[in-house]
Design a protein around this motif. Structure first.
Motif, PDB file in Angstrom:
ATOM      1  N   LYS A 220      40.907 -17.624 -95.005  1.00  0.00           N
ATOM      2  CA  LYS A 220      41.933 -17.932 -96.019  1.00  0.00           C
ATOM      3  C   LYS A 220      42.344 -19.406 -94.827  1.00  0.00           C
ATOM      4  CE  LYS A 220      42.787 -14.005 -99.152  1.00  0.00           C
ATOM      5  NZ  LYS A 220      43.977 -13.499 -99.966  1.00  0.00           N
ATOM      6  N   ASP A 221      43.099 -19.402 -93.850  1.00  0.00           N
ATOM      7  CA  ASP A 221      43.388 -20.273 -93.315  1.00  0.00           C
ATOM      8  C   ASP A 221      42.318 -21.255 -92.760  1.00  0.00           C
ATOM      9  OD1 ASP A 221      42.328 -18.754 -91.611  1.00  0.00           O
ATOM     10  OD2 ASP A 221      44.245 -18.085 -90.393  1.00  0.00           O
ATOM     11  N   GLY A 222      40.910 -20.844 -93.263  1.00  0.00           N
ATOM     12  CA  GLY A 222      39.917 -21.926 -92.472  1.00  0.00           C
ATOM     13  C   GLY A 222      39.436 -21.075 -91.207  1.00  0.00           C
ATOM     14  N   THR A 223      40.195 -20.646 -90.486  1.00  0.00           N
ATOM     15  CA  THR A 223      39.065 -20.194 -89.516  1.00  0.00           C
ATOM     16  C   THR A 223      37.892 -19.513 -89.414  1.00  0.00           C
ATOM     17  OG1 THR A 223      40.370 -18.438 -89.249  1.00  0.00           O
ATOM     18  CG2 THR A 223      41.437 -19.627 -88.081  1.00  0.00           C
ATOM     19  N   THR A 247      33.350 -21.950 -81.343  1.00  0.00           N
ATOM     20  CA  THR A 247      34.443 -22.863 -81.196  1.00  0.00           C
ATOM     21  C   THR A 247      34.459 -24.207 -82.022  1.00  0.00           C
ATOM     22  OG1 THR A 247      32.518 -23.627 -80.669  1.00  0.00           O
ATOM     23  CG2 THR A 247      33.792 -22.233 -79.266  1.00  0.00           C
ATOM     24  N   ALA A 248      33.872 -24.594 -82.979  1.00  0.00           N
ATOM     25  CA  ALA A 248      33.901 -25.119 -84.497  1.00  0.00           C
ATOM     26  C   ALA A 248      35.439 -24.972 -85.053  1.00  0.00           C
ATOM     27  CB  ALA A 248      32.559 -24.835 -84.913  1.00  0.00           C
ATOM     28  N   PRO A 249      35.212 -26.220 -85.132  1.00  0.00           N
ATOM     29  CA  PRO A 249      36.807 -26.870 -86.464  1.00  0.00           C
ATOM     30  C   PRO A 249      37.249 -25.686 -87.121  1.00  0.00           C
ATOM     31  CG  PRO A 249      35.525 -28.697 -85.994  1.00  0.00           C
ATOM     32  CD  PRO A 249      34.324 -26.950 -85.209  1.00  0.00           C
ATOM     33  N   LYS A 250      38.420 -25.587 -87.670  1.00  0.00           N
ATOM     34  CA  LYS A 250      38.568 -25.044 -89.077  1.00  0.00           C
ATOM     35  C   LYS A 250      38.056 -25.454 -90.386  1.00  0.00           C
ATOM     36  CE  LYS A 250      43.327 -22.936 -88.106  1.00  0.00           C
ATOM     37  NZ  LYS A 250      44.130 -22.656 -88.674  1.00  0.00           N
ATOM     38  N   TRP A 251      37.786 -25.323 -91.197  1.00  0.00           N
ATOM     39  CA  TRP A 251      37.195 -25.311 -92.734  1.00  0.00           C
ATOM     40  C   TRP A 251      37.688 -25.250 -93.698  1.00  0.00           C
ATOM     41  CZ3 TRP A 251      31.172 -24.988 -94.493  1.00  0.00           C
ATOM     42  CH2 TRP A 251      30.710 -24.775 -92.985  1.00  0.00           C
ATOM     43  N   GLU A 252      38.159 -26.168 -95.371  1.00  0.00           N
ATOM     44  CA  GLU A 252      38.860 -26.056 -95.947  1.00  0.00           C
ATOM     45  C   GLU A 252      38.736 -25.119 -96.474  1.00  0.00           C
ATOM     46  OE1 GLU A 252      41.356 -27.864 -97.254  1.00  0.00           O
ATOM     47  OE2 GLU A 252      41.539 -29.310 -96.211  1.00  0.00           O
ATOM     48  N   PRO A 253      38.925 -23.871 -96.743  1.00  0.00           N
ATOM     49  CA  PRO A 253      39.056 -22.160 -97.301  1.00  0.00           C
ATOM     50  C   PRO A 253      38.330 -22.443 -98.908  1.00  0.00           C
ATOM     51  CG  PRO A 253      41.537 -22.567 -97.221  1.00  0.00           C
ATOM     52  CD  PRO A 253      40.603 -23.753 -96.293  1.00  0.00           C
ATOM     53  N   GLN A 259      43.859 -19.957-106.188  1.00  0.00           N
ATOM     54  CA  GLN A 259      43.950 -19.192-104.462  1.00  0.00           C
ATOM     55  C   GLN A 259      43.113 -19.903-103.735  1.00  0.00           C
ATOM     56  OE1 GLN A 259      47.502 -18.610-103.999  1.00  0.00           O
ATOM     57  NE2 GLN A 259      47.766 -19.250-106.437  1.00  0.00           N
ATOM     58  N   PRO A 260      43.635 -19.732-102.150  1.00  0.00           N
ATOM     59  CA  PRO A 260      42.466 -19.739-101.319  1.00  0.00           C
ATOM     60  C   PRO A 260      41.661 -18.431-101.357  1.00  0.00           C
ATOM     61  CG  PRO A 260      44.477 -19.600-100.073  1.00  0.00           C
ATOM     62  CD  PRO A 260      44.790 -20.111-101.807  1.00  0.00           C
ATOM     63  N   ILE A 261      40.104 -17.766-101.214  1.00  0.00           N
ATOM     64  CA  ILE A 261      39.669 -16.919-100.880  1.00  0.00           C
ATOM     65  C   ILE A 261      38.364 -16.610 -99.515  1.00  0.00           C
ATOM     66  CG2 ILE A 261      39.830 -16.491-103.582  1.00  0.00           C
ATOM     67  CD1 ILE A 261      37.023 -17.131-103.937  1.00  0.00           C
TER      68      ILE A 261
END
Length: 273
Positions: A220-223, A247-253, A259-261
């Motif tokens: 949900k937080d993009g990790t 080690t990749a950058p975060k994503w948009e959830p 609501q993020p899932i």
């Protein structure tokens, strides 16, 4: 004599009133459930300890796609029906919707090894409840391919997100309104992969080329979590692909109803000399 008779009738009526009231109250009580009764519909359904979302995570994280089913291209849903006992343990497991012998066996293993449940409640007491859970087997897009064309990185493939509670006390699969995606877009993500990929010395020496198909969950937080290869290449390429995703950058959830899932993703890491 008449007065004595009237007094006797009055006392008789007064004496009968409490008994009538007690009888009426007794009729209003719910019948006591038999310890062996199993309910399909209850006032408060059973639910996994830790919540539905955690149970959905368990199913997604612990499912192992049977090799025979994967090679045969078998995918779909197997349904397992079981009883949630008053203690919260499960029993009476059976496949009520079959997919294949291998997938059915894996679905049963998942349910049997799963966490305890919070038992159902009905008419003021704890009761046994029959529950059905669908287990979805979906082959990652491109998992059967052997190589990736030069200069044409494949797009990340989304699989349905975490299961959610269904009205009948079971579970259903949620498809997000907005799938997860790299923060700066897919092209930027694959450019980052190409810049940071370190070709394993063993693979270079053996002239190994191809791709490792990776699966992971966008939280949900993009990790990124639950990172694992679903199609391996060997010669150190699998370990390098895992390192890259970790080690990749975060994503948009992913989002569902705004609501993020959590969402499971599949993408290839290409190795080409």
């Amino acid at each position: 004599m008449i007065q004595t008779l009237r007094l006797a009738l009055l006392l008789a009526c007064l004496g009968a009133a409490p008994a009538t009231s007690a009888l009426a109250q007794q009729k209003l009580k719910y019948p006591k459930a038999s310890p062996t009764d199993i309910y399909d519909a209850v006032e408060k359904p059973a639910e996994p300890l830790g919540g539905v979302e955690a149970y959905g995570r368990y199913l997604g994280d612990k499912l192992t796609y049977p090799t025979a089913a994967l090679q045969a291209g078998v995918q779909g849903t197997a349904e397992v029906t079981f009883v949630v006992e008053k203690t919260g343990y499960t029993s009476g497991w059976q496949v009520t919707k079959s997919l294949s012998p291998e997938c059915d066996a894996e679905a049963l293993r998942l349910i049997k090894a799963g966490p305890r449940w919070k038992p159902a409640q009905h008419r003021g007491g704890v009761v046994r409840q029959r529950v059905t859970v669908p287990i979805t087997f979906q082959i990652p897009a491109g998992a059967g391919a052997t190589a990736q064309a030069a200069g044409a990185p494949a797009q990340p493939q989304a699989t349905p997100a975490t299961s959610a509670a269904a009205p009948n006390g079971g579970f259903e699969t949620i498809t997000p309104d907005e799938p997860a995606r790299p923060v700066n877009g897919t092209d930027a993500f694959f450019e980052w992969v190409q810049q940071n990929l370190k070709y394993p010395a063993q693979a270079r020496q053996r002239k190994v080329e191809g791709r490792v198909t990776m699966e992971f969950t966008v939280e949900k937080d993009g990790t990124l979590s639950n990172i694992k290869p679903v199609k391996r290449l060997g010669s150190g390429c699998d370990e390098e692909a895992i390192r890259l995703i970790k080690t990749a950058p975060k994503w948009e959830p992913a989002k569902y109803k705004g609501q993020p899932i959590r969402q499971r993703m599949v993408l290839p890491i290409v190795f080409q000399l």
